[in-house]
Design a protein around this motif. Structure first.
Motif, mmCIF file in Angstrom:
data_model
loop_
_atom_site.group_PDB
_atom_site.id
_atom_site.type_symbol
_atom_site.label_atom_id
_atom_site.label_comp_id
_atom_site.label_asym_id
_atom_site.label_seq_id
_atom_site.Cartn_x
_atom_site.Cartn_y
_atom_site.Cartn_z
ATOM 1 N N VAL A 150 0.842 -1.204 0.000
ATOM 2 C CA VAL A 150 0.000 0.000 0.000
ATOM 3 C C VAL A 150 0.871 1.246 0.000
ATOM 4 O O VAL A 150 0.610 2.203 -0.743
ATOM 5 N N SER A 154 1.179 4.202 -2.942
ATOM 6 C CA SER A 154 0.633 5.497 -2.541
ATOM 7 C C SER A 154 1.494 6.628 -3.083
ATOM 8 O O SER A 154 1.176 7.795 -2.915
ATOM 9 N N GLY A 220 -8.642 2.846 -3.738
ATOM 10 C CA GLY A 220 -9.043 2.629 -2.356
ATOM 11 C C GLY A 220 -9.616 1.253 -2.081
ATOM 12 O O GLY A 220 -10.047 0.990 -0.960
ATOM 13 N N SER A 223 -6.405 -0.802 0.922
ATOM 14 C CA SER A 223 -5.882 0.339 1.702
ATOM 15 C C SER A 223 -5.465 -0.108 3.091
ATOM 16 O O SER A 223 -5.839 -1.170 3.537
#
Lengths: 223, 248
Positions: A150, A154, A220, A223
């Motif tokens: 994640v 990101s 999303g 997440s």
């Protein structure tokens, strides 16, 4: 004989074909494992842990993982060395270029060499990012692969590097799988449609599958 | 037809060459490409210039002597030999680039003529059978299945022109060598040397400095005799089988 095999252009191509198929096999297994990311951190982290105890109790802790790593490293090195030596030979065989040139081969065929270099660099980054954590963007947490993935996706550059590399991988697999079949003597008129279909299916499924992970993080879902 | 020709001119193997431009008028659409070059050469001779050297022999598409890369295509835009290409494939006012086969194994001798004796050495390495052939043998003495005979003939069609090498991005001779290997390896007459033939011919092909195969498929597209790309696959299979069987 082993020496003569490696000296021959055909022998080197066979080495490339076999190692390429090993790597495609690994990519399929890797994709299946990675898909667990869509079922939550518990399941994904448990899968990461299983990789370390794979083959127990026959194999000691992490032995299965290291065997896989050694086989893959050998495959990558043999594939790259053969490609480098064959490419140098190919370039030497046409010292004077044609004045009148036209692009003819498919994009996947033309980009095999540089695409391969891009994939090699990607593999180095991928290991430094998510195995050793050396270049990881967030705080790399050993034993928490879900969070690490994640964190990587990101960042904008993590997504860009990964998605570009996966598109390159798809094209490399498309021409590579079909070529390996020809090099290993498995192709013919009747089988060709099936072989091309398998090559295209592998390319699409692997590319779409791997790209679904950064897309999942971006949207999303993960997440 | 009025044409602008850009032709590779090279005095000898040691002198660097360059493209030279010629304007040619009064070309008929019914001329073959080589007849068009004959007209150019007549004009050059009248002007006191050196005529363009190019290879040709039968002009019937069966000998494999003619060898020109026309606008980047080996043997030009049609799937045939240069001698069977006609000027109707071009349009009035066209600019046509004419270059020799390009491969380190095919050095330029002069202008558009290249030395293709590397192919002869590949043939010498195994493209024959050692059985005495003498007079015509009794036709029924050696049965050959129809499918095998067709397969052998498909590959025997190779005229050794070298278009495959010229078209290959790697200057590889895989299609030529595979045509010769498959032609003899499928027949009973060729079977005693089945393994050594493919190993020796591939070794000679490598020794001549031809490149390797990247399955680009350009060779089979350029081949005037339609030798299929899968001939290479079949040779790979033969080579793999032979290298497992023969211990050297």
């Amino acid at each position: 004989m082993a020496f003569g095999f490696w000296q021959s252009t055909l022998g080197k191509k066979i080495v490339m074909g076999v190692t390429g198929l090993i790597m495609i096999g690994y990519l399929c297994a890797h994709l299946l494992g990675n898909m667990k990311i869509f079922f939550g951190p518990g399941e994904f982290n448990a899968y990461g842990h299983w990789l370390r105890v794979m083959g127990a109790p026959v194999l000691h802790h992490e032995w299965g993982l290291w065997i896989a790593r050694i086989v893959l490293l050998a495959a990558v090195i043999l594939h790259a060395v053969s490609a480098y030596q064959l490419s140098r030979r190919d370039i030497k065989a046409r010292p004077q270029k044609y004045v009148h040139t036209k692009p003819r081969m498919s994009y996947a065929t033309r980009t095999m060499r540089w695409g391969g270099v891009i994939l090699g660099l990607f593999i180095v980054w991928h290991i430094l990012d998510l195995t050793t954590g050396t270049t990881h963007s967030g705080g790399f947490q050993e034993g928490h692969p879900y969070q690490n993935v994640v964190d990587t996706f990101s960042t904008w550059y993590g997504n860009v590097i990964y998605i570009v590399a996966m598109l390159a991988m798809g094209m490399h697999v498309r021409h590579g799988f079909w070529s390996a079949a020809q090099t290993l003597g498995a192709g013919n008129h009747t089988r060709d449609r099936a072989l091309k279909a398998i090559a295209n299916a592998l390319a699409i499924v692997l590319t779409a599958g791997f790209i679904s992970i950064p897309v999942g993080v971006m949207t999303g879902v993960v997440s | 037809m009025k044409l602008t020709l850009r032709v590779w001119r090279q005095k000898n193997p040691d002198t660097p060459g360059a493209m030279a431009t010629y304007e040619l008028d009064g070309v008929s659409q019914d001329m073959s490409f080589l007849e068009m070059l004959d007209v150019l050469n007549e004009e050059l001779i009248v002007k006191g210039e050196e005529p363009v050297a190019f290879d040709h022999d039968c002009r019937e598409g069966i000998c494999g002597a003619c060898s020109l890369v026309i606008n980047g295509d080996a043997h030009g835009p049609e799937r045939t030999t240069t001698c069977q290409l006609h000027m109707r494939s071009f349009r009035d006012g066209d600019t046509i680039d004419i270059e020799p086969w390009r491969a380190s194994a095919f050095p330029v001798i002069k202008d558009l003529v290249v030395d293709r004796s590397a192919f002869d050495r590949v043939i010498q390495a195994g493209g024959f059978i050692t059985a005495p052939t003498g007079s015509a043998p009794e036709a029924h003495a050696t049965p050959v299945p129809k499918a095998d005979a067709d397969y052998a003939f498909e590959h025997a069609e190779c005229i050794g022109c070298g278009a495959c090498v010229a078209a290959c991005p790697n200057g590889a001779a895989m299609l030529f060598t595979s045509a010769k290997v498959n032609h003899l390896n499928v027949l009973p007459q060729g079977s005693p040397e089945r393994e050594t033939r493919v190993l020796d011919m591939v070794a000679q092909m490598d020794a001549e400095g031809f490149g390797g195969c990247t399955l680009a498929g350009e060779c089979a597209t350029a081949c005037p005799k339609g030798i299929p790309l899968f001939s290479i696959t079949a040779m790979n299979k033969e080579w793999l089988r032979a290298s497992r069987k023969v211990k050297r």
